[in-house]
Scaffold this motif. Sequence first.
Motif, short mmCIF file in Angstrom:
data_model
loop_
_atom_site.label_atom_id
_atom_site.label_comp_id
_atom_site.label_asym_id
_atom_site.label_seq_id
_atom_site.Cartn_x
_atom_site.Cartn_y
_atom_site.Cartn_z
N UNK A 189 29.68 44.32 40.04
CA UNK A 189 29.83 44.34 38.58
C UNK A 189 29.26 43.09 37.92
N UNK A 190 28.74 42.17 38.73
CA UNK A 190 28.23 40.88 38.25
C UNK A 190 29.31 40.12 37.48
N UNK A 191 30.52 40.13 38.06
CA UNK A 191 31.68 39.51 37.43
C UNK A 191 32.44 38.61 38.40
N UNK A 192 31.74 38.00 39.33
CA UNK A 192 32.43 37.09 40.24
C UNK A 192 33.03 35.93 39.46
N UNK A 193 34.30 35.61 39.75
CA UNK A 193 34.99 34.51 39.07
C UNK A 193 36.14 34.03 39.94
N UNK A 194 36.21 32.75 40.19
CA UNK A 194 37.27 32.19 41.03
C UNK A 194 38.63 32.44 40.42
N UNK A 195 38.72 32.38 39.09
CA UNK A 195 40.03 32.58 38.45
C UNK A 195 40.57 33.98 38.66
N UNK A 196 39.70 34.97 38.83
CA UNK A 196 40.18 36.33 39.12
C UNK A 196 40.82 36.38 40.50
N UNK A 197 40.21 35.69 41.44
CA UNK A 197 40.78 35.61 42.79
C UNK A 197 42.13 34.90 42.74
N UNK A 198 42.20 33.85 41.95
CA UNK A 198 43.46 33.11 41.77
C UNK A 198 44.54 34.03 41.23
N UNK A 199 44.22 34.78 40.19
CA UNK A 199 45.23 35.62 39.53
C UNK A 199 45.64 36.81 40.40
N UNK A 200 44.68 37.41 41.11
CA UNK A 200 44.98 38.59 41.91
C UNK A 200 45.94 38.28 43.06
N UNK A 201 45.78 37.09 43.66
CA UNK A 201 46.62 36.74 44.81
C UNK A 201 47.71 35.73 44.45
N UNK A 202 47.81 35.35 43.18
CA UNK A 202 48.86 34.44 42.72
C UNK A 202 48.86 33.13 43.51
N UNK A 203 47.68 32.52 43.62
CA UNK A 203 47.54 31.23 44.30
C UNK A 203 46.97 30.22 43.32
N UNK A 204 46.85 28.97 43.74
CA UNK A 204 46.27 27.96 42.88
C UNK A 204 44.76 28.15 42.78
N UNK A 205 44.17 27.57 41.75
CA UNK A 205 42.71 27.67 41.58
C UNK A 205 42.00 27.01 42.76
N UNK A 206 42.54 25.89 43.23
CA UNK A 206 41.93 25.20 44.36
C UNK A 206 41.97 26.07 45.61
N UNK A 207 43.11 26.73 45.86
CA UNK A 207 43.22 27.61 47.04
C UNK A 207 42.23 28.76 46.94
N UNK A 208 42.10 29.33 45.74
CA UNK A 208 41.16 30.44 45.55
C UNK A 208 39.72 29.97 45.77
N UNK A 209 39.40 28.77 45.29
CA UNK A 209 38.05 28.23 45.46
C UNK A 209 37.76 27.97 46.94
N UNK A 210 38.73 27.42 47.66
CA UNK A 210 38.57 27.20 49.10
C UNK A 210 38.31 28.52 49.82
N UNK A 211 39.11 29.52 49.49
CA UNK A 211 38.98 30.81 50.15
C UNK A 211 37.62 31.44 49.85
N UNK A 212 37.13 31.22 48.65
CA UNK A 212 35.81 31.75 48.28
C UNK A 212 34.73 31.15 49.18
N UNK A 213 34.88 29.84 49.52
CA UNK A 213 33.89 29.22 50.40
C UNK A 213 33.92 29.83 51.80
N UNK A 214 35.11 30.31 52.23
CA UNK A 214 35.21 30.92 53.55
C UNK A 214 34.41 32.22 53.65
N UNK A 215 34.38 32.98 52.56
CA UNK A 215 33.88 34.35 52.63
C UNK A 215 32.55 34.59 51.92
N UNK A 216 32.15 33.72 51.01
CA UNK A 216 30.98 33.97 50.17
C UNK A 216 29.69 34.11 50.97
N UNK A 217 29.46 33.22 51.91
CA UNK A 217 28.21 33.28 52.67
C UNK A 217 28.25 34.40 53.71
#
Length: 466
Positions: free
Chosen positions: A268-296
């Motif tokens: 959907x061309x709507x990637x956003x770290x804050x959406x990951x944060x909100x969906x899993x109810x975690x901190x923004x930093x945790x969501x950003x870390x997790x994004x680095x695990x899976x993005x590549x």
Amino acid sequence: MGRRLRHLRKERRLTLAQVSEVTGIAVSQLSLLENGKREAKVSTLQKLASCYQATLADMTSEVPSRRGQLEIELERAMNSPLARQRGLPTARISPRMPMDVLESLVALHRELARTVEEQVATPEEARRANVELREEMKDRDNYFAELEATAAQLLSRIGHRRGPVSQHDISAITAHLGFTLHHVGDLPHSTRSVTDLKAMRIYLPRVPGEHDPRTVLLQALGHYVLDHQTPRSYGEFLRQRVETNYLAAALLMPEATTVEFLRKAKSDKELAVEDLRDWFAVSYESAAHRFTNLATQHLDITLHFQKVHESGIIYKAYENDGVAFPTDHTGAIEGQPVCRYWTSRQVFDAEDKFNAFNQYTDTPVGTFWCTARVDTSPSGTFSTSIGIPYVAAKWFRGRDTRERSKSECPDESCCRRPPRALAAAWAGNAWPSARAHSHLLAALPPGAFPGVDETEVYRFLEAHSS
């Protein structure tokens, strides 16, 4: 070599007098050679080799007997800089020294060396260990398949199939592993949790601190699941923390569910770290870390991550997209000032603190699109940012930002030196009083778990063991 010569003589049941008679070498000279007080000439060694029916190689090889090895180790230890610095007395090593005495002395010197090595760990050693670990993370695109598999297996065993992990699921994992959870008001001040492996109890603070209690609990369980042993070095301690942090994130944000969520957002061309944060109810930093695990691994997007203090100092960083982070002589990124024109610094001046701050930054190695947020905690005010090469910006929400800056770093004229006009007006007329960062010069706290008061922890467990 002296130990080896003595071993060969005794192996052949010869006395010094007998060897002297055969070789023509004085008994006193033979004694000096065996005690390491004199170096042997080649001609002397040839005579001894003939007497012992041995080769020169036999005479210069390592001592095969355990006693011989211990004698050499003790002699080296007694003459080491550490032993001299401590003013330790030396013992005369002779064939009459009992084996148990020899073993005890060697063990004492080993323990002294281990204790001193543990106590003198410096921030530079910590940075070197961190550099090695970060290079490994980069090589693996910060994706640890074995930890993902462990998390998936745990979730499967408690019956979790998909979607965010609930508090009930975390309680089920705790029970499945045989632990009980206890919230207390007297947790040692130097700890976030304490695990009693005898009674299979995990203690957490009654009043949550700045860290998500779910993450703290899962990290404590992670040490048990991954069969971590007491770390023998700071590098091992650091690796264990990375592994437990990763496992906790993989449990809170399961790979299958998270990847499905991210792939849909990318489509959907709507990637956003804050959406990951909100969906899993975690901190923004945790969501950003997790994004680095899976993005590549799953989205074919290279990226970089930063956590930056409001002073501009990098606290955490990761990259596999070629961005040019500042480094020190060890290759460490942490502790270095980031360019003031990068998104991770510019976000502190953004008026809108509710929404993410997005910016394009032109650098000598390419243009990057970055998104960042600012959070305040008891430890200070920090920005957390995720950046990607310009070509990948099309998949992210906020790509239409008009914010743009240019960085010439590492050229010092970019932001390390003041502008010429300001320097001309104030150079020699300003004397700031610097805020000393004395912790950067101090040795790391001693102990297997740096910063933890083990006596306090043991007393706590003793008090709660009944």
